[in-house]
Design a protein around this motif. Structure first.
Motif, short mmCIF file in Angstrom:
data_model
loop_
_atom_site.label_atom_id
_atom_site.label_comp_id
_atom_site.label_asym_id
_atom_site.label_seq_id
_atom_site.Cartn_x
_atom_site.Cartn_y
_atom_site.Cartn_z
N LYS A 1 64.02 113.71 -46.38
CA LYS A 1 65.07 113.85 -46.52
C LYS A 1 64.64 114.43 -48.52
O LYS A 1 65.15 115.46 -48.78
CB LYS A 1 66.78 113.28 -47.21
N VAL A 2 64.03 113.21 -48.98
CA VAL A 2 64.08 113.02 -50.26
C VAL A 2 63.08 114.76 -50.36
O VAL A 2 62.68 115.81 -51.69
CB VAL A 2 62.95 112.33 -51.20
N PHE A 3 61.98 114.39 -49.52
CA PHE A 3 60.52 115.74 -49.34
C PHE A 3 60.94 116.67 -49.72
O PHE A 3 60.59 117.58 -49.75
CB PHE A 3 59.11 115.31 -48.46
N LYS A 4 62.05 117.35 -48.18
CA LYS A 4 62.72 118.58 -47.90
C LYS A 4 63.71 119.24 -48.87
O LYS A 4 63.36 120.32 -49.61
CB LYS A 4 63.64 118.32 -47.07
N LYS A 5 64.34 118.44 -50.03
CA LYS A 5 64.78 118.58 -50.94
C LYS A 5 63.84 119.18 -52.25
O LYS A 5 64.86 120.25 -52.66
CB LYS A 5 65.73 117.14 -51.29
N VAL A 6 63.27 118.73 -52.10
CA VAL A 6 61.97 119.09 -53.21
C VAL A 6 61.49 120.06 -53.06
O VAL A 6 60.87 120.56 -53.79
CB VAL A 6 61.22 117.77 -54.24
N VAL A 7 60.58 119.76 -51.72
CA VAL A 7 59.50 121.15 -51.68
C VAL A 7 60.54 122.15 -51.09
O VAL A 7 59.66 123.45 -50.52
CB VAL A 7 58.57 120.15 -50.73
N GLY A 8 61.78 122.61 -49.87
CA GLY A 8 62.02 122.43 -49.08
C GLY A 8 61.21 122.95 -47.84
O GLY A 8 62.03 123.74 -47.44
N THR A 9 60.37 121.95 -48.00
CA THR A 9 60.16 122.03 -45.76
C THR A 9 59.60 120.72 -45.59
O THR A 9 59.68 119.47 -46.43
CB THR A 9 59.43 122.97 -45.73
N SER A 10 60.21 120.88 -44.40
CA SER A 10 59.56 118.83 -43.85
C SER A 10 58.15 118.53 -43.85
O SER A 10 57.60 119.72 -44.65
CB SER A 10 59.71 118.20 -42.50
N PRO A 11 58.08 117.17 -44.21
CA PRO A 11 56.35 116.67 -44.62
C PRO A 11 55.47 116.91 -43.64
O PRO A 11 54.82 117.81 -44.17
CB PRO A 11 56.70 115.28 -44.91
N LYS A 12 56.15 117.45 -41.93
CA LYS A 12 55.37 117.56 -41.14
C LYS A 12 55.22 119.06 -41.03
O LYS A 12 54.22 119.02 -41.20
CB LYS A 12 56.04 117.00 -39.91
N GLN A 13 55.91 119.96 -41.34
CA GLN A 13 55.91 120.96 -41.68
C GLN A 13 54.93 120.94 -43.06
O GLN A 13 54.48 122.36 -42.21
CB GLN A 13 56.90 122.06 -41.68
N TYR A 14 54.50 121.25 -44.47
CA TYR A 14 53.98 121.03 -44.84
C TYR A 14 52.75 120.43 -44.44
O TYR A 14 51.84 121.35 -45.09
CB TYR A 14 54.87 120.16 -45.82
N LYS A 15 52.61 119.50 -44.23
CA LYS A 15 51.13 118.72 -43.60
C LYS A 15 50.48 120.44 -42.74
O LYS A 15 49.10 120.13 -42.91
CB LYS A 15 51.12 117.33 -43.18
N ARG A 16 51.45 120.68 -41.65
CA ARG A 16 50.76 121.38 -41.01
C ARG A 16 50.37 122.62 -41.70
O ARG A 16 48.90 123.23 -40.91
CB ARG A 16 52.06 121.92 -39.61
N THR A 17 51.01 123.17 -42.79
CA THR A 17 51.15 124.72 -43.04
C THR A 17 49.34 124.61 -44.02
O THR A 17 49.07 124.90 -44.14
CB THR A 17 52.21 125.00 -44.36
#
Length: 117
Positions: free
Chosen positions: A84-100
């Motif tokens: 929840k915090v990650f998505k609020k700060v980055v705009g995407t989920s940690p899983k999606q960020y890592k995939r990207t």
């Protein structure tokens, strides 16, 4: 506020509370919180969360650690709260960020702009 910011960076891998920072600076927690918000523009707790998430992004780009290992190292013990915090700060989920990151391994790394240091 430089000392509070330094405390956060030096303790990024531990659970950081307002009381911990205030005690390390020999300040009243309420006064520190008010002063930090006035000088930096965000609350101290938001700053701590942001720094932990920026560190999580760095760990995702620079290491092979799993998301679980990363959030535990940064003092998050609840995956849903971390997400929840990650998505609020980055705009995407940690899983999606890592995939990207993984899909763009040959291109320049994704960067999250850290404007509060």
């Amino acid at each position: 506020m430089r000392l509070a910011i330094h405390f956060v960076s030096q303790n990024i891998y531990t659970k950081i509370t307002l009381a911990d920072i205030a005690m390390s600076l020999s300040m009243n927690a309420t006064y520190l919180s008010t002063l930090f918000k006035k000088e930096v523009g965000i609350t101290l707790s938001s700053y701590v969360q942001n720094q932990k998430i920026f560190e999580a992004c760095a760990l995702m780009t620079q290491t092979d650690l799993t998301i679980t290992e990363i959030y535990y190292r940064l003092g998050f013990y609840d995956q849903s709260y971390f997400s929840k915090v990650f998505k609020k700060v980055v705009g995407t989920s940690p899983k999606q960020y890592k995939r990207t990151i993984q899909s763009h391994a040959a291109s320049p790394l994704l960067k999250i702009e850290n404007t509060h240091t």
